[in-house]
Design an enzyme around this catalytic site. Sequence first.
Site, PDB file in Angstrom:
ATOM      1  CB  ALA A  11      59.543  10.676  41.051  1.00  0.00           C
ATOM      2  N   GLY A  12      57.103  10.861  38.720  1.00  0.00           N
ATOM      3  CA  GLY A  12      55.658  10.662  38.564  1.00  0.00           C
ATOM      4  C   GLY A  12      55.330   9.444  37.719  1.00  0.00           C
ATOM      5  NE  ARG A  16      46.669  13.027  33.011  1.00  0.00           N
ATOM      6  CZ  ARG A  16      46.855  14.346  32.902  1.00  0.00           C
ATOM      7  NH1 ARG A  16      46.132  15.046  32.052  1.00  0.00           N
ATOM      8  NH2 ARG A  16      47.765  14.952  33.641  1.00  0.00           N
ATOM      9  N   GLY A 104      61.113  16.097  33.550  1.00  0.00           N
ATOM     10  CA  GLY A 104      61.461  15.042  32.590  1.00  0.00           C
ATOM     11  C   GLY A 104      60.448  14.870  31.483  1.00  0.00           C
ATOM     12  N   GLY A 140      49.442  25.905  37.474  1.00  0.00           N
ATOM     13  CA  GLY A 140      49.577  26.855  38.569  1.00  0.00           C
ATOM     14  C   GLY A 140      49.578  28.275  38.007  1.00  0.00           C
ATOM     15  CD  GLU A 155      50.212  24.117  41.627  1.00  0.00           C
ATOM     16  OE1 GLU A 155      49.958  23.240  40.790  1.00  0.00           O
ATOM     17  OE2 GLU A 155      51.087  24.992  41.449  1.00  0.00           O
ATOM     18  CG  ASN A 228      50.412  15.608  31.526  1.00  0.00           C
ATOM     19  OD1 ASN A 228      51.274  15.329  32.348  1.00  0.00           O
ATOM     20  ND2 ASN A 228      50.078  16.860  31.243  1.00  0.00           N
ATOM     21  CE1 TYR A 388      71.096 -20.572   8.192  1.00  0.00           C
ATOM     22  CE2 TYR A 388      68.802 -20.638   7.493  1.00  0.00           C
ATOM     23  CZ  TYR A 388      69.764 -20.748   8.490  1.00  0.00           C
ATOM     24  OH  TYR A 388      69.379 -21.016   9.782  1.00  0.00           O
TER      25      TYR A 388
HETATM   26  C1  UD1 Z   1      53.193  21.448  38.395  1.00  0.00           C
HETATM   27  C2  UD1 Z   1      53.251  22.779  39.124  1.00  0.00           C
HETATM   28  C3  UD1 Z   1      52.327  23.780  38.432  1.00  0.00           C
HETATM   29  C4  UD1 Z   1      52.745  23.920  36.982  1.00  0.00           C
HETATM   30  C5  UD1 Z   1      52.795  22.570  36.294  1.00  0.00           C
HETATM   31  C6  UD1 Z   1      53.395  22.724  34.943  1.00  0.00           C
HETATM   32  C7  UD1 Z   1      53.615  22.287  41.475  1.00  0.00           C
HETATM   33  C8  UD1 Z   1      52.986  22.118  42.799  1.00  0.00           C
HETATM   34  N1  UD1 Z   1      52.798  22.568  40.476  1.00  0.00           N
HETATM   35  O1  UD1 Z   1      51.893  20.957  38.510  1.00  0.00           O
HETATM   36  O2  UD1 Z   1      52.379  25.026  39.075  1.00  0.00           O
HETATM   37  O3  UD1 Z   1      51.843  24.790  36.311  1.00  0.00           O
HETATM   38  O4  UD1 Z   1      53.585  21.645  37.025  1.00  0.00           O
HETATM   39  O5  UD1 Z   1      53.298  21.512  34.250  1.00  0.00           O
HETATM   40  O6  UD1 Z   1      54.806  22.183  41.343  1.00  0.00           O
HETATM   41  N2  UD1 Z   1      57.021  14.843  40.200  1.00  0.00           N
HETATM   42  C9  UD1 Z   1      57.908  14.094  40.949  1.00  0.00           C
HETATM   43  N3  UD1 Z   1      57.578  13.768  42.214  1.00  0.00           N
HETATM   44  C10 UD1 Z   1      56.412  14.151  42.785  1.00  0.00           C
HETATM   45  C11 UD1 Z   1      55.504  14.925  42.017  1.00  0.00           C
HETATM   46  C12 UD1 Z   1      55.845  15.261  40.727  1.00  0.00           C
HETATM   47  O7  UD1 Z   1      58.976  13.741  40.467  1.00  0.00           O
HETATM   48  O8  UD1 Z   1      56.198  13.814  43.951  1.00  0.00           O
HETATM   49  C13 UD1 Z   1      57.375  15.203  38.822  1.00  0.00           C
HETATM   50  C14 UD1 Z   1      56.456  14.587  37.793  1.00  0.00           C
HETATM   51  O9  UD1 Z   1      56.983  13.348  37.346  1.00  0.00           O
HETATM   52  C15 UD1 Z   1      56.446  15.627  36.688  1.00  0.00           C
HETATM   53  C16 UD1 Z   1      56.679  16.937  37.420  1.00  0.00           C
HETATM   54  O10 UD1 Z   1      57.226  16.600  38.671  1.00  0.00           O
HETATM   55  O11 UD1 Z   1      57.516  15.452  35.786  1.00  0.00           O
HETATM   56  C17 UD1 Z   1      55.422  17.748  37.601  1.00  0.00           C
HETATM   57  O12 UD1 Z   1      54.497  16.998  38.329  1.00  0.00           O
HETATM   58  P1  UD1 Z   1      52.959  17.085  38.079  1.00  0.00           P
HETATM   59  O13 UD1 Z   1      52.262  16.224  39.042  1.00  0.00           O
HETATM   60  O14 UD1 Z   1      52.690  16.926  36.642  1.00  0.00           O
HETATM   61  O15 UD1 Z   1      52.686  18.615  38.501  1.00  0.00           O
HETATM   62  P2  UD1 Z   1      51.423  19.432  38.198  1.00  0.00           P
HETATM   63  O16 UD1 Z   1      50.377  19.097  39.149  1.00  0.00           O
HETATM   64  O17 UD1 Z   1      51.089  19.354  36.750  1.00  0.00           O
HETATM   65 CA    CA Z   2      51.831  18.004  34.835  1.00  0.00          CA
END
Ligand code: UD1
Ligand code: CA
Length: 457
Positions: A11-12, A16, A104, A140, A155, A228, A388
């Site tokens: 969903a993110g 970047r 994803g 994390g 985190e 990313n 043609y």
């Molecule tokens: C997350 C983990 C972290 C880990 C890292 C690995 C948590 C709180 N932290 O951090 O421990 O080391 O991934 O890459 O879980 N997403 C959604 N909806 C949201 C937020 C995120 O679908 O509301 C999805 C994003 O699209 C992405 C994934 O979840 O695919 C991870 O989200 P991201 O924000 O990158 O997490 P990090 O802060 O990197």
């Molecule tokens: Ca990430």
Amino acid sequence: MINLDTIILAAGKGARMKSDLPKVLHCIGGKPLISHVLLAAQALEQQSGFHIVVGHGAQRLKQSLEQQAGINFVEQTQQLGTGHAVQQALPHLKNDSIALILYGDVPLIQPQTLKQLIDKVDHNTLALLTVNLQNPTGYGRIIRNAQGRVKSIVEQKDASTEELKIQEINTGIMAVNTSQLQRWLPQLSNDNTQAEYYLTDIIAMAVAEGVNIITHQPSEQWEVMGINNRQQQAQLERIYQYNCAQMLMEAGVSLLDPQRFDCRGQLRCGADVLIDINCIFEGENTIGNNVVIGSNCVIKNATIGDNTLIHANSIIENSTVKSGCTIGPFARLRPGSQLADGAKVGNFVETKKASIGKGSKINHLSYVGDAVLGENVNIGAGTITCNYDGVNKFQTSIGNDVFVGSNTALVAPVTIEDGATLGAGSTINKNVKQDTLALARSPQKTIPGWQKPTKKN
Ligand code: UD1
Ligand code: CA
């Protein structure tokens, strides 16, 4: 057999990437990131439901995956954190399933690793995929107690200076009992630096309940590398391509340089195939035995027969080439080109919707489109099928053993029967009978004593 529910977080925004395209639709090896993740999950033997949590670009994401049956899209309208994301999928999960949580944007995860992770889960065990990184910044951290048992995940932004030194990180991938997720996720709070509902907070909850946290590490770090930005995408592309190259070499293909090889799709090769540098294979390609492919070729959705030689800088698309053919250098086979055994298409020749019979040759500088050529036809340099008229396309039909002189224009529709000869420089717009010579060029004039023009002052 266990019930599995695979949840893919997507969903993110992927800010970047600086792109209009949702991040998980960007490609590695010509295939969207999300499709790689799906394929890995689908390779597992377990019975599984597939749930993709979508938010940013949800519409485009759904559209691009709508061909794939059996995917449940779960909308997360506001991105309030990974825990919140998984929570949106909860109502769609089976009560007795194991939930496998994937990202994803982590495309190269291998089915074998996922299987090993899932195998570690039982009613009182949660399995976490971790990895040790030289530079753990941003991730994390896995916090362990004095006995080395996992206590929690902290985190980056919430970690103390001591915790930041920990090199074991959370990849985000985990396998958990759905019944436990149902209990824990509603209890998450967003009381942290990012005001997000962290999925990672369920670890401390699990530990408090006496649930074992077992960690597993992938055999290769690239399996858990996320994308990313464009730099990371390019890095993973090279890793993916190198892996493809390794598999081909293991299967007996010679790659003159596995670092300069690109496959964006499926490539099947017979024995003793040799591929020179900088070739790109797209879509579905099948290559026979003893095929040699020169450098810088682009081959897309093609079937190439045994003992065929493709010289450098040739482009072949949606075409079929039989055995013992010679192509290029600098040939372009456009869609619908079919070469029978022993046919030759040489330099600066373009073919399209053209069937070239056994042993027929188009050796230099020609365009042959919407045409059928019989066997042992020789097409001279500079021959063009004028297919043609600006509105419609017409067919050129050439029988067996026809000799077409250089610089001939075949104005379609036109039929040249077996054994005919066309004189060089002819413009042929009428059918030509079997075993005749057709000449359609103005006779040469000779003017004796010709005075060359002189320069005026
Ligand atoms: C997350 C983990 C972290 C880990 C890292 C690995 C948590 C709180 N932290 O951090 O421990 O080391 O991934 O890459 O879980 N997403 C959604 N909806 C949201 C937020 C995120 O679908 O509301 C999805 C994003 O699209 C992405 C994934 O979840 O695919 C991870 O989200 P991201 O924000 O990158 O997490 P990090 O802060 O990197
Ligand atoms: Ca990430």
